[in-house]
Write an enzyme that holds these catalytic residues in place. Structure first.
Site, PDB file in Angstrom:
ATOM      1  N   GLU A 369     -25.787  48.979  44.368  1.00 28.08           N
ATOM      2  CA  GLU A 369     -24.736  49.827  44.946  1.00 28.08           C
ATOM      3  C   GLU A 369     -25.287  51.235  45.187  1.00 28.08           C
ATOM      4  O   GLU A 369     -24.834  51.947  46.083  1.00 28.08           O
ATOM      5  CB  GLU A 369     -23.496  49.876  44.044  1.00 28.08           C
ATOM      6  CG  GLU A 369     -22.264  50.382  44.782  1.00 28.08           C
ATOM      7  CD  GLU A 369     -20.968  50.291  43.989  1.00 28.08           C
ATOM      8  OE1 GLU A 369     -20.801  51.048  43.025  1.00 28.08           O
ATOM      9  OE2 GLU A 369     -20.111  49.458  44.343  1.00 28.08           O
ATOM     10  N   HIS A 400     -35.159  27.860  32.227  1.00 31.31           N
ATOM     11  CA  HIS A 400     -34.730  26.492  32.532  1.00 31.31           C
ATOM     12  C   HIS A 400     -33.893  26.454  33.808  1.00 31.31           C
ATOM     13  O   HIS A 400     -33.178  25.491  34.050  1.00 31.31           O
ATOM     14  CB  HIS A 400     -33.932  25.928  31.349  1.00 31.31           C
ATOM     15  CG  HIS A 400     -34.736  25.914  30.091  1.00 31.31           C
ATOM     16  ND1 HIS A 400     -35.655  24.918  29.802  1.00 31.31           N
ATOM     17  CD2 HIS A 400     -34.826  26.818  29.078  1.00 31.31           C
ATOM     18  CE1 HIS A 400     -36.244  25.198  28.646  1.00 31.31           C
ATOM     19  NE2 HIS A 400     -35.768  26.342  28.188  1.00 31.31           N
ATOM     20  N   LYS A 524     -12.637  46.746  51.957  1.00 30.21           N
ATOM     21  CA  LYS A 524     -11.333  46.957  51.311  1.00 30.21           C
ATOM     22  C   LYS A 524     -10.234  47.077  52.375  1.00 30.21           C
ATOM     23  O   LYS A 524      -9.161  46.507  52.244  1.00 30.21           O
ATOM     24  CB  LYS A 524     -11.355  48.230  50.463  1.00 30.21           C
ATOM     25  CG  LYS A 524     -12.264  48.144  49.254  1.00 30.21           C
ATOM     26  CD  LYS A 524     -12.212  49.437  48.445  1.00 30.21           C
ATOM     27  CE  LYS A 524     -13.308  49.485  47.404  1.00 30.21           C
ATOM     28  NZ  LYS A 524     -13.437  50.783  46.754  1.00 30.21           N
TER      29      LYS A 524
HETATM   30  O1  F6P Z   1     -15.708  49.190  45.273  1.00 32.12           O
HETATM   31  C1  F6P Z   1     -16.750  49.813  44.649  1.00 32.12           C
HETATM   32  C2  F6P Z   1     -16.277  50.749  43.589  1.00 32.12           C
HETATM   33  O2  F6P Z   1     -15.811  51.911  44.164  1.00 32.12           O
HETATM   34  C3  F6P Z   1     -17.376  51.045  42.575  1.00 32.12           C
HETATM   35  O3  F6P Z   1     -18.230  52.037  42.998  1.00 32.12           O
HETATM   36  C4  F6P Z   1     -16.580  51.378  41.370  1.00 32.12           C
HETATM   37  O4  F6P Z   1     -17.337  51.333  40.194  1.00 32.12           O
HETATM   38  C5  F6P Z   1     -15.507  50.315  41.440  1.00 32.12           C
HETATM   39  O5  F6P Z   1     -15.226  50.181  42.816  1.00 32.12           O
HETATM   40  C6  F6P Z   1     -14.245  50.624  40.682  1.00 32.12           C
HETATM   41  O6  F6P Z   1     -13.683  51.815  41.137  1.00 32.12           O
HETATM   42  P1  F6P Z   1     -12.568  52.551  40.296  1.00 32.12           P
HETATM   43  O7  F6P Z   1     -13.147  52.925  38.988  1.00 32.12           O
HETATM   44  O8  F6P Z   1     -12.168  53.741  41.131  1.00 32.12           O
HETATM   45  O9  F6P Z   1     -11.424  51.589  40.133  1.00 32.12           O
END
Ligand code: F6P
Length: 559
Positions: A369, A400, A524
């Protein structure tokens, strides 16, 4: 960051020198490099903060390292390290510092960012966390019906899940034994399957949820939180003869951890049960602060502070050690050499200690990431490789499963072997201790044997006669071995910080920003739109044929 104005890293003279050097080294087998020097191990092994790094099985030599260090200089790495640690706005696309290292500064340190003393703020947040942990450990945190809390379920995903999950598993032996028992669980997946399991087994009267979300907008976590809230309200508000208010249930059964207090308040988390952190802490770098609440609950605050101290020891080493002896820098340079000059673009993480079961999953987020990027910090398209595909598994189990590919597949892979030198010293029963220590030696023997076989190939054993091609090993596969004195809160902190800084060093050399993650945002948005279509609230006609077909399959199954 390159010293030649507007030059991408691959246009630097130091990069070109490495390419020529790689061409010259082509065909030189690792076994030859070892046969040329009897002190290769002493030469390429380094130690700091209870961590030993053996880089002698990398397919490189002194000249390689000199040239890689020259590349690091050309990329202005020393200045970049200073900028990171002093709170400059190194996260350029979001215009903020990346100050996870401030979360582990000792209280007497000082660091000001935008007029705020961040060290004082960090320690105030740790003290607030300690208060909550103490109440739970004293059996004084009672659910809405008056019973002491026995189960804590962390609802979070990504950085709000993987770090705490990994560390609580790794350090489960460090549970304090003189406290009220509180079991910690984790639910991250948006499909609800992990949560559903807990809801079917746990008693709502003694269960508390921690909503861990930096943004407090992550649908995965909020959907689990809403299910948990209704489960509690449905069971507790009409529990006995006297009705219990929803407000009391939410106050006693939820803690929030976020950088957005307004959103925690809007969701209903009581202000006294809100733990804060800051925008300048990246999600995947956040286990060191209040996101570490589940860790503190499992190992206690003293051990949590030892974890911070271990990370801080590695931070100090990163800041002060010369580049040629600096563990994170050397680990990063080995990766750069493999990815960009030997064209090895797969990297496997192989711990030989069951307690590190989730370490590879944690590093998958940390590395991919952070550095899975394809534009420079100035927005130029990149045409050199950046983060390799990184995955892993406990080494003994992976032997394995996918070691076949490591030894005989067509895909070259760099491997990191990780193990503690000492284990089971504290097992009381002598007979059991003897057995377990034998098992530890067995694991170490396998760990050392595998990296040797990857390095030497067929030469690792005396041949008992010619072998057919399918039984032959080519060797020449580079690996790093990371040895911890023991797996303790201190050494684990140092180990994690080692990888955090390695990721930063590579980002500097690749000229990318490791602290944003725009590549996950569009998915998203599209998911929100797709959900509306699935729910029949928006038309599906503009969808591609595949997506429409899949949605229609779901509708047909749902009838
Ligand atoms: O979707 C990626 C992300 O933004 C990560 O970088 C982060 O750790 C995770 O989602 C959770 O985000 P949050 O802590 O804001 O819920």
């Amino acid at each position: 960051m390159s010293s030649v104005a507007n030059a991408t890293p691959d246009q630097l003279p130091a990069w070109k020198a490495l390419q020529e050097h790689a061409d010259a080294l082509q065909g030189v087998h690792l076994k030859t490099l070892f046969s040329e020097s009897s002190t290769r191990f002493e030469h390429f092994a380094h130690q700091a903060a209870g961590v030993m790094l053996d880089l002698s099985k990398q397919r490189w030599q002194d000249e390689t390292l000199d040239k890689l260090l020259a590349l690091a200089e050309a990329a202005e790495l020393p200045g970049a390290i200073k900028a990171l640690l002093s709170g400059q706005r190194v996260n350029t696309s979001e215009d903020r510092p990346a100050l996870h290292t401030a979360l582990r500064l000792p209280p007497e340190a000082s660091l000001e960012v935008d007029g705020e003393d961040v060290v004082a703020a960090v320690h105030a947040s740790l003290e607030q966390m300690e208060t909550l942990v103490s109440r739970l450990h004293a059996g004084q945190w009672r659910g809405a019906t008056g019973k002491p809390i026995r189960h804590v379920v962390n609802l979070g995903v990504g950085g709000s899940d993987l770090g705490p999950l990994m560390v609580t598993h790794a350090l489960a032996d460090y549970r304090p034994d003189d406290v009220h028992p509180v079991e910690v669980h984790f639910a991250s997946t948006m499909d609800g399957s992990q949560l559903a399991d807990y809801l079917s087994r746990l008693n709502p009267e003694v269960t508390l949820f921690v909503l861990s979300s930096k943004s407090f907008t992550t649908i995965d976590t909020l959907s689990n939180a809403n299910t948990a809230k209704d489960w509690l309200l449905g069971r507790l508000t009409r529990h006995g003869a006297t009705p219990i208010s929803a407000e009391l249930v939410i106050r006693q059964h939820f803690i929030g951890v976020s950088a957005s207090p307004e959103k925690m308040t809007a969701w209903g988390i009581a202000p006294a049960h809100q733990l804060r952190f800051w925008e300048w802490v990246g999600g995947r770098y956040s286990l060191w602060g209040t996101i570490g609440l589940p860790i503190a609950l499992v190992i206690g605050m003293d051990n949590f502070r030892a974890l911070l101290a271990g990370a801080h020891a590695m931070d100090r080493h990163f800041q002060a050690a010369p580049m040629a002896e600096n563990l994170p820098v050397l680990l990063a340079l080995a990766g750069i050499w493999n990815v960009n000059f030997l064209d090895i673009r797969a990297h496997s993480i192989l711990p030989y200690d069951g307690r590190l079961e989730y370490f590879a999953a944690y590093l998958e987020q940390l590395e991919m990431e952070s550095n899975g990027k394809s534009v420079t910090r100035q927005g130029q398209a990149i045409d050199y490789s950046t983060c390799p595909v990184l995955w892993g598994q406990l080494g003994p189990n992976a032997q394995h499963a996918f070691y076949q590919l490591l030894h005989q597949g067509m895909q070259p892979v760099e491997c990191d072997f990780i193990a503690p030198l000492k284990r089971y010293d504290d097992v009381e029963d002598p007979e059991t201790r003897r057995h377990l220590q034998t098992q530890h030696r067995l694991a170490l023997a396998n760990c050392f044997a595998q990296s040797r076989l990857l390095m030497l190939g067929d030469d690792a054993i005396d041949d008992d006669g010619p072998r057919p091609p399918h039984k032959r090993y080519r060797g020449n596969q580079p690996s790093t071995t990371v040895l911890l004195d023991q797996l303790t809160p201190h050494t684990l902190g140092a180990l994690i910080a080692l990888y955090e800084h390695k990721v930063f060093v590579q980002a500097v050399i690749w000229d990318i920003n490791p602290f944003d993650q725009w590549g996950v945002e569009l998915g998203k948005q599209i998911a929100t739109e797709t959900q509306q279509i699935i729910d029949g609230q928006a038309p599906a006609d503009h969808m591609d044929a595949s997506t429409r077909g899949l949605i229609e399959a779901f509708w047909a199954a749902d009838e």
